[in-house]
Design a protein around this motif. Sequence first.
Motif, PDB file in Angstrom:
ATOM      1  N   PRO A  19      -8.607  -8.707   4.965  1.00  0.00           N
ATOM      2  CA  PRO A  19      -9.667  -8.693   5.537  1.00  0.00           C
ATOM      3  C   PRO A  19     -10.497  -8.947   4.495  1.00  0.00           C
ATOM      4  CG  PRO A  19      -9.218  -6.347   5.728  1.00  0.00           C
ATOM      5  CD  PRO A  19      -8.133  -7.152   4.657  1.00  0.00           C
ATOM      6  N   GLU A  20     -10.852  -9.361   3.641  1.00  0.00           N
ATOM      7  CA  GLU A  20     -11.549  -9.744   2.847  1.00  0.00           C
ATOM      8  C   GLU A  20     -11.654 -11.206   3.006  1.00  0.00           C
ATOM      9  OE1 GLU A  20     -13.437 -12.278  -0.637  1.00  0.00           O
ATOM     10  OE2 GLU A  20     -11.935 -12.147   0.013  1.00  0.00           O
ATOM     11  N   LEU A  21     -11.016 -11.888   2.958  1.00  0.00           N
ATOM     12  CA  LEU A  21     -10.752 -13.354   2.610  1.00  0.00           C
ATOM     13  C   LEU A  21     -10.534 -14.045   4.453  1.00  0.00           C
ATOM     14  CD1 LEU A  21      -9.454 -16.105   2.841  1.00  0.00           C
ATOM     15  CD2 LEU A  21      -7.535 -15.537   3.566  1.00  0.00           C
ATOM     16  N   ILE A  22     -10.496 -12.537   5.397  1.00  0.00           N
ATOM     17  CA  ILE A  22     -10.763 -13.009   7.233  1.00  0.00           C
ATOM     18  C   ILE A  22     -12.563 -12.958   7.206  1.00  0.00           C
ATOM     19  CG2 ILE A  22     -10.469 -12.223   8.818  1.00  0.00           C
ATOM     20  CD1 ILE A  22      -8.349 -14.665   7.848  1.00  0.00           C
ATOM     21  N   SER A  23     -13.171 -12.263   5.799  1.00  0.00           N
ATOM     22  CA  SER A  23     -14.205 -11.962   6.951  1.00  0.00           C
ATOM     23  C   SER A  23     -15.178 -13.358   6.252  1.00  0.00           C
ATOM     24  CB  SER A  23     -14.912 -10.779   5.413  1.00  0.00           C
ATOM     25  OG  SER A  23     -14.860 -11.393   4.352  1.00  0.00           O
TER      26      SER A  23
ATOM     27  N   ALA B 153     -23.288 -17.293   6.729  1.00  0.00           N
ATOM     28  CA  ALA B 153     -23.534 -16.636   5.213  1.00  0.00           C
ATOM     29  C   ALA B 153     -22.334 -17.298   4.243  1.00  0.00           C
ATOM     30  CB  ALA B 153     -22.962 -15.208   5.303  1.00  0.00           C
ATOM     31  N   ASN B 154     -21.063 -18.693   4.681  1.00  0.00           N
ATOM     32  CA  ASN B 154     -20.723 -18.773   3.730  1.00  0.00           C
ATOM     33  C   ASN B 154     -20.993 -20.325   3.365  1.00  0.00           C
ATOM     34  OD1 ASN B 154     -17.975 -19.476   1.765  1.00  0.00           O
ATOM     35  ND2 ASN B 154     -17.087 -19.541   3.987  1.00  0.00           N
ATOM     36  N   GLU B 155     -21.625 -19.955   2.241  1.00  0.00           N
ATOM     37  CA  GLU B 155     -22.326 -20.556   1.325  1.00  0.00           C
ATOM     38  C   GLU B 155     -21.046 -21.787   0.311  1.00  0.00           C
ATOM     39  OE1 GLU B 155     -25.785 -18.802  -0.436  1.00  0.00           O
ATOM     40  OE2 GLU B 155     -27.223 -17.780   0.871  1.00  0.00           O
ATOM     41  N   THR B 156     -20.604 -20.877   0.185  1.00  0.00           N
ATOM     42  CA  THR B 156     -19.674 -21.800  -0.780  1.00  0.00           C
ATOM     43  C   THR B 156     -19.354 -22.509  -0.174  1.00  0.00           C
ATOM     44  OG1 THR B 156     -19.458 -20.022  -2.108  1.00  0.00           O
ATOM     45  CG2 THR B 156     -17.348 -21.524  -2.541  1.00  0.00           C
ATOM     46  N   ALA B 157     -18.574 -22.068   1.152  1.00  0.00           N
ATOM     47  CA  ALA B 157     -18.256 -23.881   2.015  1.00  0.00           C
ATOM     48  C   ALA B 157     -18.982 -24.310   1.835  1.00  0.00           C
ATOM     49  CB  ALA B 157     -17.370 -22.755   3.352  1.00  0.00           C
ATOM     50  N   ALA B 158     -19.866 -24.366   2.984  1.00  0.00           N
ATOM     51  CA  ALA B 158     -21.231 -25.000   2.825  1.00  0.00           C
ATOM     52  C   ALA B 158     -21.105 -26.334   1.700  1.00  0.00           C
ATOM     53  CB  ALA B 158     -22.172 -24.664   3.522  1.00  0.00           C
TER      54      ALA B 158
ATOM     55  N   ASN C 268     -17.484  -8.266  11.308  1.00  0.00           N
ATOM     56  CA  ASN C 268     -17.502  -7.383  10.905  1.00  0.00           C
ATOM     57  C   ASN C 268     -18.979  -5.707  11.492  1.00  0.00           C
ATOM     58  OD1 ASN C 268     -16.062  -7.692   8.165  1.00  0.00           O
ATOM     59  ND2 ASN C 268     -17.794  -9.396   7.828  1.00  0.00           N
ATOM     60  N   GLY C 269     -19.055  -5.683  12.738  1.00  0.00           N
ATOM     61  CA  GLY C 269     -19.832  -4.635  13.012  1.00  0.00           C
ATOM     62  C   GLY C 269     -21.135  -6.128  13.363  1.00  0.00           C
ATOM     63  N   GLU C 270     -21.333  -6.628  13.093  1.00  0.00           N
ATOM     64  CA  GLU C 270     -21.886  -7.492  13.794  1.00  0.00           C
ATOM     65  C   GLU C 270     -22.458  -8.889  14.643  1.00  0.00           C
ATOM     66  OE1 GLU C 270     -24.182  -7.204  10.338  1.00  0.00           O
ATOM     67  OE2 GLU C 270     -24.351  -8.651   9.651  1.00  0.00           O
ATOM     68  N   TYR C 271     -23.565  -9.721  15.019  1.00  0.00           N
ATOM     69  CA  TYR C 271     -23.139 -10.868  15.017  1.00  0.00           C
ATOM     70  C   TYR C 271     -23.349 -11.728  14.456  1.00  0.00           C
ATOM     71  CZ  TYR C 271     -21.146  -9.848  20.386  1.00  0.00           C
ATOM     72  OH  TYR C 271     -20.735  -9.040  21.246  1.00  0.00           O
ATOM     73  N   SER C 272     -22.894 -13.237  14.222  1.00  0.00           N
ATOM     74  CA  SER C 272     -23.184 -14.301  12.435  1.00  0.00           C
ATOM     75  C   SER C 272     -23.119 -15.585  13.167  1.00  0.00           C
ATOM     76  CB  SER C 272     -22.145 -14.119  12.070  1.00  0.00           C
ATOM     77  OG  SER C 272     -22.095 -12.866  11.306  1.00  0.00           O
TER      78      SER C 272
END
Length: 175
Positions: free
Chosen positions: A22-26, A126-131, A152-156
């Motif tokens: 779950p942590e990776l997929i997040s 939210a994945n600033e490292t990937a960006a 994780n329960g919200e729209y991103s």
Amino acid sequence: MFRLRELESRDIAEINSWRNDPELISHLGAPYRYINLRVDEEWFENYMSSRSRNVRCSIVDENDELYGLVSLTNIDQLNQCAELHLMIGDTVRRGKGAGTFAVREMIRHSFDDLNLHRIELECLAANETAAKLYEKCGFKKEGVKRGSVFKNGEYSDVCMYSILREEYMEVKGNE
């Protein structure tokens, strides 16, 4: 230090463990769901029968230890474009340069070997490292798809990136 090799059936069990983390997929655009090993074995078999439209490579070190997976999918020969996907496995293997190596090598392969014109990708805003990784490799941000994935329960938000052949050639010429 790193190299790419085509995905092999022996990689599937480890990739399955990553896809169940779950942590990776997040950090990825895909939703988290439980995936049994048979589903990933079928995913691999499907890849083997669609290699003209997809390139899936394992990212390995000099000892053939698996670090991640980099893929070009939905290769469109008419429009000369494809989608790039990257996944680095467990947290211990992240931040070691495998992702940068893999993205750069897949860009080179796309333009120099496959004669593509455009590579595109999406990543969570939210994945600033990937960006940062994608921008370092020459990708340009094209826009944002607001609230487009439920994580994780919200729209991103999801950011869209691309690199064109001429941009790659410019970077390649400056090396």
